[in-house]
Design a protein around this motif. Structure first.
Motif, PDB file in Angstrom:
ATOM      1  N   UNK A  91      25.972  20.915  83.186  1.00  0.00           N
ATOM      2  CA  UNK A  91      24.589  20.648  83.602  1.00  0.00           C
ATOM      3  C   UNK A  91      23.726  20.240  82.414  1.00  0.00           C
ATOM      4  N   UNK A  92      23.751  21.015  81.350  1.00  0.00           N
ATOM      5  CA  UNK A  92      22.860  20.750  80.215  1.00  0.00           C
ATOM      6  C   UNK A  92      23.217  19.453  79.494  1.00  0.00           C
ATOM      7  N   UNK A 108      15.845  17.857  87.437  1.00  0.00           N
ATOM      8  CA  UNK A 108      14.974  18.796  88.144  1.00  0.00           C
ATOM      9  C   UNK A 108      15.482  19.050  89.558  1.00  0.00           C
ATOM     10  N   UNK A 109      15.926  18.011  90.236  1.00  0.00           N
ATOM     11  CA  UNK A 109      16.429  18.149  91.607  1.00  0.00           C
ATOM     12  C   UNK A 109      17.649  19.070  91.648  1.00  0.00           C
ATOM     13  N   UNK A 110      18.595  18.839  90.729  1.00  0.00           N
ATOM     14  CA  UNK A 110      19.804  19.667  90.733  1.00  0.00           C
ATOM     15  C   UNK A 110      19.503  21.100  90.301  1.00  0.00           C
ATOM     16  N   UNK A 111      18.525  21.271  89.421  1.00  0.00           N
ATOM     17  CA  UNK A 111      18.122  22.622  89.027  1.00  0.00           C
ATOM     18  C   UNK A 111      17.507  23.357  90.224  1.00  0.00           C
ATOM     19  N   UNK A 112      16.678  22.645  90.991  1.00  0.00           N
ATOM     20  CA  UNK A 112      16.054  23.246  92.170  1.00  0.00           C
ATOM     21  C   UNK A 112      17.102  23.610  93.220  1.00  0.00           C
ATOM     22  N   UNK A 113      18.058  22.706  93.442  1.00  0.00           N
ATOM     23  CA  UNK A 113      19.133  22.980  94.404  1.00  0.00           C
ATOM     24  C   UNK A 113      19.926  24.211  93.969  1.00  0.00           C
ATOM     25  N   UNK A 141      27.597  31.827  89.620  1.00  0.00           N
ATOM     26  CA  UNK A 141      28.629  30.893  89.166  1.00  0.00           C
ATOM     27  C   UNK A 141      28.774  29.716  90.135  1.00  0.00           C
ATOM     28  N   UNK A 142      28.772  30.002  91.438  1.00  0.00           N
ATOM     29  CA  UNK A 142      28.894  28.921  92.430  1.00  0.00           C
ATOM     30  C   UNK A 142      27.715  27.960  92.300  1.00  0.00           C
ATOM     31  N   UNK A 143      26.509  28.503  92.194  1.00  0.00           N
ATOM     32  CA  UNK A 143      25.316  27.661  92.062  1.00  0.00           C
ATOM     33  C   UNK A 143      25.379  26.823  90.785  1.00  0.00           C
ATOM     34  N   UNK A 144      25.895  27.412  89.698  1.00  0.00           N
ATOM     35  CA  UNK A 144      26.018  26.674  88.440  1.00  0.00           C
ATOM     36  C   UNK A 144      26.976  25.499  88.568  1.00  0.00           C
ATOM     37  N   UNK A 145      28.099  25.721  89.229  1.00  0.00           N
ATOM     38  CA  UNK A 145      29.080  24.632  89.371  1.00  0.00           C
ATOM     39  C   UNK A 145      28.585  23.536  90.312  1.00  0.00           C
ATOM     40  N   UNK A 151      25.377  16.962  89.020  1.00  0.00           N
ATOM     41  CA  UNK A 151      24.636  16.108  88.088  1.00  0.00           C
ATOM     42  C   UNK A 151      25.595  15.216  87.296  1.00  0.00           C
ATOM     43  N   UNK A 152      26.813  15.694  87.042  1.00  0.00           N
ATOM     44  CA  UNK A 152      27.804  14.869  86.348  1.00  0.00           C
ATOM     45  C   UNK A 152      28.159  13.638  87.187  1.00  0.00           C
ATOM     46  N   UNK A 153      28.445  13.839  88.460  1.00  0.00           N
ATOM     47  CA  UNK A 153      28.803  12.721  89.342  1.00  0.00           C
ATOM     48  C   UNK A 153      27.636  11.745  89.450  1.00  0.00           C
TER      49      UNK A 153
END
Length: 316
Positions: A91-92, A108-113, A141-145, A151-153
């Motif tokens: 993510x970072x 920001x969108x992926x952080x909010x999700x 952990x699930x939310x982090x992945x 965000x990578x994709x």
């Protein structure tokens, strides 16, 4: 976990500054080489941290002087949550790149999700399925992945330069040194405060579970409020560093000077307002996290916020 995250965040921020300079210079070749070099460097650090975290799991008990009666729950939590270190890197890293090229909306969108998913899974795993602290860790952990892979994709689709990560051409040592030069100091900057908090936590834990619960009841609640108050201006500083780096790369010195004046003014005004709000509403804010009957904990939290909240301009 926050300490480990701050190390990766600092490395990614340092890389992001270099990405911004290359983007401002419109030097696509150098940008692609920097992307690959930084990915390999930070990935290596991530794998090292992950390996050390699991290898030293039981040493954490001694280092932080954790009382025996809370260690089982703590060990169950960190044994799962450390599996999210790699997701934190993903993510970072990709968020830093996207911000460097002027796209701050997608991170920001992926952080909010991730935040909303984490809350929903916490409620389901802890209350619905009764998984306890392990459920809270699993939800994180699930939310982090989800946010890291997502965000990578998205970044790979939106930014053709990132496809250089799939290239098999050699990575020059000079690029690694350049990335390290930008990243190491930001890494120290981001992690040093969290290391200090770990030292204090170890001291408090040494007095036993009762004292530990009382002190951290006040401290944990106050720190949540404190972090919420100063995080916007801290992130504003991160955004400003991207602005500076892009214009530095493009050679627009006059724009940097104008941006500096505007940034200082906005930062100071924001910090003064937030400091005033935290000072005036310290007690109602503490009551959001602590029961009204816990008068001593509330009093200590209010005292913490009155002192800490007076210095947000320094953070700005």
């Amino acid at each position: 976990m926050t300490f480990l995250t701050s190390i990766l965040l600092g490395l990614c921020m340092g890389s992001g500054a270099l990405f911004s300079i290359r983007f401002g210079q419109r030097d696509e070749t150098a940008l692609k080489e920097s992307v690959r070099a930084s990915f390999v460097l930070i990935l290596g650090v991530t794998l090292l941290l992950n390996g050390l975290a699991f290898a030293c799991l039981d040493l954490i008990k001694s280092f932080l002087q954790v009382p025996d009666d809370v260690w089982d729950d703590m060990r169950a939590y960190i044994a799962i949550v450390f599996a999210g270190i790699f997701a934190t890197f993903l993510y970072n890293y990709f968020a830093s790149y996207l911000r460097a090229v002027g796209n701050s909306v997608v991170p920001l969108v992926f952080l909010a999700v991730s935040a909303v998913l984490n809350i929903a899974l916490d409620l389901w795993f802890v209350i619905g399925l009764n998984f306890g602290v392990a459920g809270a860790a699993g939800a994180t952990v699930i939310a982090q992945y989800v946010s890291g892979i997502g965000i990578m994709v998205c970044a790979l689709i939106k930014c053709p330069q990132l496809r250089a990560l799939c290239s098999r051409s050699p990575i020059h040592a000079s690029r690694i040194r350049e990335i390290a030069g930008y990243s190491i100091l930001t890494c120290v900057q981001q992690s040093v405060m969290n290391l200090g908090i770990l030292m204090v936590q170890g001291l408090v834990n040494s007095f036993g579970a009762a004292v530990m619960a009382a002190v951290w009841g006040a401290f944990a609640a106050a720190v949540k409020i404190d972090a919420f108050a100063y995080m916007p201006v801290q992130d504003f500083g991160n955004a400003f560093s991207t602005f500076i780096a892009q214009n530095y790369g493009a050679g627009k010195q006059e724009r940097i000077r104008k941006g500096l004046k505007g940034a200082v003014l906005v930062s100071v005004v924001f910090c003064v307002i937030v400091s005033a709000l935290v000072f005036v509403f310290a007690k109602p804010l503490m009551l959001l996290f602590v029961e009204a009957g816990e008068t001593e904990i509330i009093a200590e939290g209010v005292r913490y916020l009155h002192i800490e909240g007076a210095f947000y301009c320094g953070i700005g």
